[in-house]
Design a protein around this motif. Sequence first.
Motif, PDB file in Angstrom:
ATOM      1  N   ARG A 299      10.043  15.126  -1.859  1.00  0.00           N
ATOM      2  CA  ARG A 299       9.631  13.731  -1.714  1.00  0.00           C
ATOM      3  C   ARG A 299      10.733  12.799  -2.184  1.00  0.00           C
ATOM      4  O   ARG A 299      11.397  13.043  -3.173  1.00  0.00           O
TER       5      ARG A 299
ATOM      6  N   PRO B  16      12.046   8.978  -3.595  1.00  0.00           N
ATOM      7  CA  PRO B  16      11.477   7.992  -4.522  1.00  0.00           C
ATOM      8  C   PRO B  16      10.601   6.960  -3.805  1.00  0.00           C
ATOM      9  O   PRO B  16       9.644   6.460  -4.383  1.00  0.00           O
TER      10      PRO B  16
ATOM     11  N   ASP C 171       8.531   7.539  -1.555  1.00  0.00           N
ATOM     12  CA  ASP C 171       7.239   8.150  -1.256  1.00  0.00           C
ATOM     13  C   ASP C 171       6.346   8.267  -2.491  1.00  0.00           C
ATOM     14  O   ASP C 171       5.157   8.529  -2.360  1.00  0.00           O
ATOM     15  N   ARG C 172       6.920   8.109  -3.673  1.00  0.00           N
ATOM     16  CA  ARG C 172       6.164   8.266  -4.908  1.00  0.00           C
ATOM     17  C   ARG C 172       5.694   6.916  -5.415  1.00  0.00           C
ATOM     18  O   ARG C 172       6.423   5.925  -5.373  1.00  0.00           O
ATOM     19  N   THR C 173       4.481   6.862  -5.908  1.00  0.00           N
ATOM     20  CA  THR C 173       3.961   5.594  -6.447  1.00  0.00           C
ATOM     21  C   THR C 173       4.446   5.334  -7.865  1.00  0.00           C
ATOM     22  O   THR C 173       4.445   4.193  -8.320  1.00  0.00           O
ATOM     23  N   ASP C 174       4.865   6.367  -8.584  1.00  0.00           N
ATOM     24  CA  ASP C 174       5.317   6.194  -9.962  1.00  0.00           C
ATOM     25  C   ASP C 174       6.823   5.982 -10.069  1.00  0.00           C
ATOM     26  O   ASP C 174       7.363   5.902 -11.169  1.00  0.00           O
ATOM     27  N   ALA C 175       7.523   5.889  -8.954  1.00  0.00           N
ATOM     28  CA  ALA C 175       8.980   5.771  -8.971  1.00  0.00           C
ATOM     29  C   ALA C 175       9.419   4.345  -9.292  1.00  0.00           C
ATOM     30  O   ALA C 175       8.741   3.376  -8.983  1.00  0.00           O
TER      31      ALA C 175
ATOM     32  N   ASP D 195      15.388   4.712  -9.294  1.00  0.00           N
ATOM     33  CA  ASP D 195      15.355   6.103  -8.827  1.00  0.00           C
ATOM     34  C   ASP D 195      15.923   6.248  -7.421  1.00  0.00           C
ATOM     35  O   ASP D 195      16.413   7.308  -7.050  1.00  0.00           O
TER      36      ASP D 195
END
Length: 133
Positions: A58, A60, A62-66, A70
């Motif tokens: 994945r 960065p 695509d991630r909600t916590d990124a 990043d």
Amino acid sequence: MKVEALLFGGVAAFFAGAAALYAAWSGDPTGTAALIVAFAMAALVSFFCTMHYRRKGRRPQDRTDAEVADGTGPVEFFPAESSWPVITALGFAVAAIGVVYGLWLFLIGFGVLVRGVLGMTFQYVDRGSHQQG
């Protein structure tokens, strides 16, 4: 890249179905070939995105916590002034004029063009050789 792979997979499936229906109903080989090529292009992009996702995982984005940091990379090399683009443009212009006025002028322009392209290509060939890596 997973979302992009699924998106282009759906586009490829649409074009495959459209090509099959178009071939059956119209009998036109030209339109069928165009739809098959569209299917192949969408399938190729879907395959690339799938392989990229499997190899790298994945992103960065695509991630909600990124965090924003990043997704950033290192600051790359920015070249200094260079005269090679001007020489390349001059060579191309002389070669283009040589098409009109004669082979001798075309060959001179082509020579200048080749020198300009090689100059741009190998301008920084030794960059990084003095760095530790």
